[in-house]
Enzyme design. Structure first.
Site, PDB file in Angstrom:
ATOM      1  N   CYS A  86       0.845  -1.182   0.000  1.00  0.00           N
ATOM      2  CA  CYS A  86       0.000   0.000   0.000  1.00  0.00           C
ATOM      3  C   CYS A  86       0.887   1.241   0.000  1.00  0.00           C
ATOM      4  CB  CYS A  86      -0.944   0.091   1.185  1.00  0.00           C
ATOM      5  SG  CYS A  86      -2.092  -1.274   1.317  1.00  0.00           S
TER       6      CYS A  86
ATOM      7  N   ARG B 115       4.059  -0.260  -4.772  1.00  0.00           N
ATOM      8  CA  ARG B 115       3.759  -0.807  -3.444  1.00  0.00           C
ATOM      9  C   ARG B 115       2.447  -1.601  -3.428  1.00  0.00           C
ATOM     10  NH1 ARG B 115       6.768   1.595   0.575  1.00  0.00           N
ATOM     11  NH2 ARG B 115       5.222   0.968   2.093  1.00  0.00           N
TER      12      ARG B 115
ATOM     13  N   TRP C 196      -2.557  -2.751  -1.701  1.00  0.00           N
ATOM     14  CA  TRP C 196      -2.190  -4.164  -1.845  1.00  0.00           C
ATOM     15  C   TRP C 196      -3.065  -4.880  -0.825  1.00  0.00           C
ATOM     16  CZ3 TRP C 196      -0.199  -8.197   1.105  1.00  0.00           C
ATOM     17  CH2 TRP C 196       0.284  -9.297   0.380  1.00  0.00           C
TER      18      TRP C 196
ATOM     19  N   ASN D 150      -1.993   2.041   5.709  1.00  0.00           N
ATOM     20  CA  ASN D 150      -1.053   1.039   5.204  1.00  0.00           C
ATOM     21  C   ASN D 150      -0.613   0.207   6.399  1.00  0.00           C
ATOM     22  OD1 ASN D 150       1.079  -0.420   4.115  1.00  0.00           O
ATOM     23  ND2 ASN D 150       2.504   1.284   4.264  1.00  0.00           N
ATOM     24  N   GLY D 151      -0.931  -1.081   6.371  1.00  0.00           N
ATOM     25  CA  GLY D 151      -0.543  -1.937   7.497  1.00  0.00           C
ATOM     26  C   GLY D 151      -1.661  -2.915   7.815  1.00  0.00           C
TER      27      GLY D 151
ATOM     28  N   GLU E 230      17.680 -17.496  -7.345  1.00  0.00           N
ATOM     29  CA  GLU E 230      17.275 -16.146  -7.736  1.00  0.00           C
ATOM     30  C   GLU E 230      16.729 -16.135  -9.176  1.00  0.00           C
ATOM     31  OE1 GLU E 230      16.555 -13.525  -6.385  1.00  0.00           O
ATOM     32  OE2 GLU E 230      16.760 -11.931  -7.859  1.00  0.00           O
TER      33      GLU E 230
ATOM     34  N   LYS F 263      12.959 -14.917 -10.099  1.00  0.00           N
ATOM     35  CA  LYS F 263      12.736 -13.821 -11.050  1.00  0.00           C
ATOM     36  C   LYS F 263      11.762 -14.260 -12.135  1.00  0.00           C
ATOM     37  CE  LYS F 263      13.848 -11.230  -9.512  1.00  0.00           C
ATOM     38  NZ  LYS F 263      14.368 -10.690  -8.296  1.00  0.00           N
TER      39      LYS F 263
ATOM     40  N   HIS G 219      17.765 -36.288  -6.596  1.00  0.00           N
ATOM     41  CA  HIS G 219      16.984 -36.845  -5.485  1.00  0.00           C
ATOM     42  C   HIS G 219      15.500 -36.498  -5.597  1.00  0.00           C
ATOM     43  CE1 HIS G 219      20.689 -38.090  -3.552  1.00  0.00           C
ATOM     44  NE2 HIS G 219      21.178 -36.928  -3.959  1.00  0.00           N
TER      45      HIS G 219
ATOM     46  N   LYS H 199       6.116  -4.151  -3.899  1.00  0.00           N
ATOM     47  CA  LYS H 199       7.557  -3.949  -3.740  1.00  0.00           C
ATOM     48  C   LYS H 199       7.995  -4.026  -2.284  1.00  0.00           C
ATOM     49  CE  LYS H 199      11.558  -2.770  -5.432  1.00  0.00           C
ATOM     50  NZ  LYS H 199      12.225  -3.883  -6.119  1.00  0.00           N
TER      51      LYS H 199
HETATM   52  C1  F6R Z   1      11.898 -10.309  -5.501  1.00  0.00           C
HETATM   53  C2  F6R Z   1      11.749  -9.318  -4.471  1.00  0.00           C
HETATM   54  C3  F6R Z   1      11.354  -9.764  -3.120  1.00  0.00           C
HETATM   55  C4  F6R Z   1      12.126  -8.966  -2.063  1.00  0.00           C
HETATM   56  C5  F6R Z   1      11.605  -9.299  -0.664  1.00  0.00           C
HETATM   57  C6  F6R Z   1      12.411  -8.575   0.414  1.00  0.00           C
HETATM   58  O1  F6R Z   1      12.231  -9.746  -6.726  1.00  0.00           O
HETATM   59  O2  F6R Z   1      11.937  -8.159  -4.708  1.00  0.00           O
HETATM   60  O3  F6R Z   1      11.522 -11.130  -2.955  1.00  0.00           O
HETATM   61  O4  F6R Z   1      13.481  -9.275  -2.175  1.00  0.00           O
HETATM   62  O5  F6R Z   1      10.260  -8.933  -0.571  1.00  0.00           O
HETATM   63  O6  F6R Z   1      12.309  -7.204   0.267  1.00  0.00           O
HETATM   64  P1  F6R Z   1      13.375  -6.235   0.910  1.00  0.00           P
HETATM   65  O7  F6R Z   1      14.672  -6.513   0.278  1.00  0.00           O
HETATM   66  O8  F6R Z   1      12.854  -4.868   0.591  1.00  0.00           O
HETATM   67  O9  F6R Z   1      13.397  -6.518   2.383  1.00  0.00           O
END
Ligand code: F6R
Length: 613
Positions: free
Chosen positions: A2, A27, A74, A100-101, A486, A490, A509, A608
């Protein structure tokens, strides 16, 4: 999770709020809404979907207000819909609030309000809170500010709230606990936001609000108080950020722009910290807690998602170079499982946003038990940065694409520096290895540029070839194992293709049962001490007709000969190789997402900054 925006000043609030919401859409983008104080009433406009949908629905309506609040959601409590969108009115419509929360005790508060005859139009915890505040205001015949203060003493959970009151035509009341709030100081105006991006076009003077603080914001006045009603002097800081940093700059997506920014951002992470000629590393945060680090029983790395993958690589590197026991923890597990922590432990928290709720709480718990906290954070002034005993910023600049790219490589870069610095202080690294790693690190920005220049078209073609695949497997060994994880993450995020990352040998396995001629298997197979082993793993996949895409070192004819498709990276020391091998995987995911017609900057269901647990 949010985004919240507010404006009070002498200009029209609506355009400032809409512009700010667009900057904060990363967000959350389930719905958006604004509340404007029109003098005699508060008007709320809200709509399911992105900010553009809100704008369209507001078109032609009266928005002539100089004070307002806005929200991009969100969803937590209640599905994405118009009625669950913020702002929420109180029952009398005298108060409008954005949040937000999460209000954890909302059910209890709601049942008390229902007994008093309150009704609810949404399924949200936020609508409960605005009515709870209104109820206190009416019963205590007090100001909104006082009602908020009383209400928050009973609230369990995390919040940033902004409120408008019909009786206060020039005031926004704001409060925070556990979610971020920044207030920009303009000329006869104040700007409020979840981060500084909504205000960057107007001011660079900002105040970061702390937990349990309440702000009374008018055009020419910013009053800060604690929940005990004592005044706090606002600490005004100057933002070190340019508007261009939060714009697309000619790229189709922020994700692509951020991938291509990496030669610069990695350089920025190294700048002023590493002197390859002097064979020295300057990291004041490490110096500050050097004694603690040198006598640490162990280092515990706490993070989530992509940042956790950076932590996993750091475990391999720190154990190898510094001979300190390292544990890597998912913050969400660590915070709830009663871990044994002592004052001999050093915690390294890794977070792009510096606001991830699980990481934040895990750190608070560890701090209470005496551990030293070192924050590796991208967003300057964020909650994790402020609660750390020491730290280092990653200097990747604002990352807007929801899928993390440049923040990850900046994290790896600084983690290398941290490991090398500790190893040098502890005397656990030979000078020749130290110098070799420093020299490779110094070349990383140029090598990343080389990959982006030489492999861009190759990777686009590979992405097109495999964009219809249903599943992907990503395999790597040793230092490249975290990169396999990773790469898979992605791809899942931006293409919605199911992908799994696995240690290459562990594949036998179980996951090998998935392999058939339909399954693309991505090997992170740069030249390292396990190279022959991973070549055998490639053979095992080929023998079962799997399609092999490999990230290989320049000049590796063996892996190149075996794979169906290759993405080539320069050859560096195996410890440094991961920061290069991840680059083709970022581009691969990006283009597969694009070829599938998806909004890669705003993947479904994601946000994000994860400020709820
Ligand atoms: C993946 C991604 C998330 C963040 C995770 C932690 O692309 O961005 O997996 O890495 O939500 O977020 P931060 O780094 O902001 O604590």
């Amino acid at each position: 999770m949010c985004g919240i925006v507010g404006y009070v000043g002498s200009n029209l609030a609506y355009p400032v709020i809409i512009d700010g919401l667009k900057k904060l859409e990363y967000r959350g983008y389930d719905s958006a809404g604004v509340a404007l104080h029109m003098g005699n009433s508060i008007e709320v406009y809200k709509k399911e979907g992105k900010v553009a949908a809100l704008e369209e629905s507001v078109h032609g309506k009266n928005v002539q207000a100089t004070i307002g609040i806005g929200h991009t959601r969100w969803a937590t409590h209640g599905e994405p819909s118009d009625r669950n969108a913020h702002p929420h009115y109180s029952n009398s419509r005298n108060i409008a609030m954005i949040h937000n929360g999460i209000i954890e005790n909302y059910a209890q508060l709601k049942s008390e309000l229902l007994q008093k005859g309150y009704t609810f139009k949404s399924d949200t915890d936020s609508e409960v809170l605005v009515n709870f505040i209104e109820d206190i205001k009416i019963n205590n015949e007090c100001s909104l500010e006082e009602a908020v203060r009383i209400a928050l003493k009973r609230v369990v959970g995390a919040y940033v709230i902004l409120l408008l009151d019909k009786d206060l035509p020039d005031t926004i009341i704001a409060a925070r606990k556990g979610s971020p709030l920044v207030i920009g100081v303009g000329e006869n105006a104040h700007y409020l936001g979840s981060d500084a991006s909504p205000m960057l076009a107007y001011t660079k003077e900002v105040v970061y609000i702390n937990d349990y603080e309440l702000a009374i914001v008018r055009p020419d006045e910013l009053i800060l108080k604690n929940l005990g009603n004592e005044r706090i002097t606002p600490f005004v800081q100057k933002l070190d950020m340019e508007l261009a940093a939060i714009e697309k700059g000619g790229f189709d997506h922020f994700m692509l722009k951020e991938i291509f920014e990496q030669p610069q951002t990695i350089f920025d992470s190294l700048r002023g910290r590493m002197d390859a000629e002097q064979q020295s590393i300057t990291l004041s945060g490490v110096d500050k807690i050097a004694e603690r680090l040198l006598r640490a029983n162990r280092i515990i790395i706490v993070a989530c998602g992509t940042s956790w993958h950076a932590g996993l690589l750091a475990e391999y590197v720190i154990e190898e170079l510094c001979r300190i026991n390292v544990e890597v923890e998912y913050a969400s597990e660590f915070r709830y499982r009663n871990p044994i922590i002592t004052d001999q432990d050093v915690i390294i928290a890794i977070s792009q946003s510096g606001e991830t709720a699980d990481t934040l709480v895990a750190l608070e718990n560890a701090k209470k038990q005496g551990a030293t906290i070192f924050g590796l954070v991208n967003v300057v002034g964020s909650s994790i940065a402020r609660m750390s005993d020491a730290g280092a910023y990653t200097h990747a600049g604002p990352e807007i694409g929801v899928a993390s790219t440049k923040a990850f490589t900046a994290q790896l870069t600084v983690l290398y520096l941290i490991a090398l610095k500790i190893a040098q202080l502890k005397g656990t690294i030979e000078a020749t290895l130290f110098n070799r790693l420093l020299a490779d690190l110094a070349n990383v920005p140029a090598y990343v540029k080389e990959i982006l220049d030489d492999q861009h078209a190759v990777i686009q073609a590979i992405a097109r070839k495999y964009s219809d695949a249903r599943d992907f497997l990503y395999l790597g060994r040793g230092y490249n194992f975290p990169i396999a994880l990773e790469g898979a993450l992605k791809l899942k995020e931006v293409s919605y293709i199911h992908a799994e990352g696995y240690p290459a040998a562990e594949m036998k396995h179980g996951p090998i049962a998935l392999v058939d001629e339909q399954l693309p298997v991505v090997f992170v197979a740069t030249k390292d001490s396990y190279h022959e082993k991973i070549i055998s793993n490639i053979q095992e996949i080929k023998a079962r007709k799997g399609k092999v895409i490999a990230v290989v070192s320049h000049g590796d004819n063996v892996a190149t000969g075996l794979a169906d498709d290759v993405m080539v990276v320069p050859h560096v020391h195996e410890i440094i190789a991961p920061v290069l091998s991840v680059i083709p995987l970022q581009l691969l995911s990006y283009y597969i997402g694009v070829y599938r017609g998806l909004d890669v900057d705003k993947p479904r269901n994601l946000a994000k900054s994860v400020t709820v647990e």
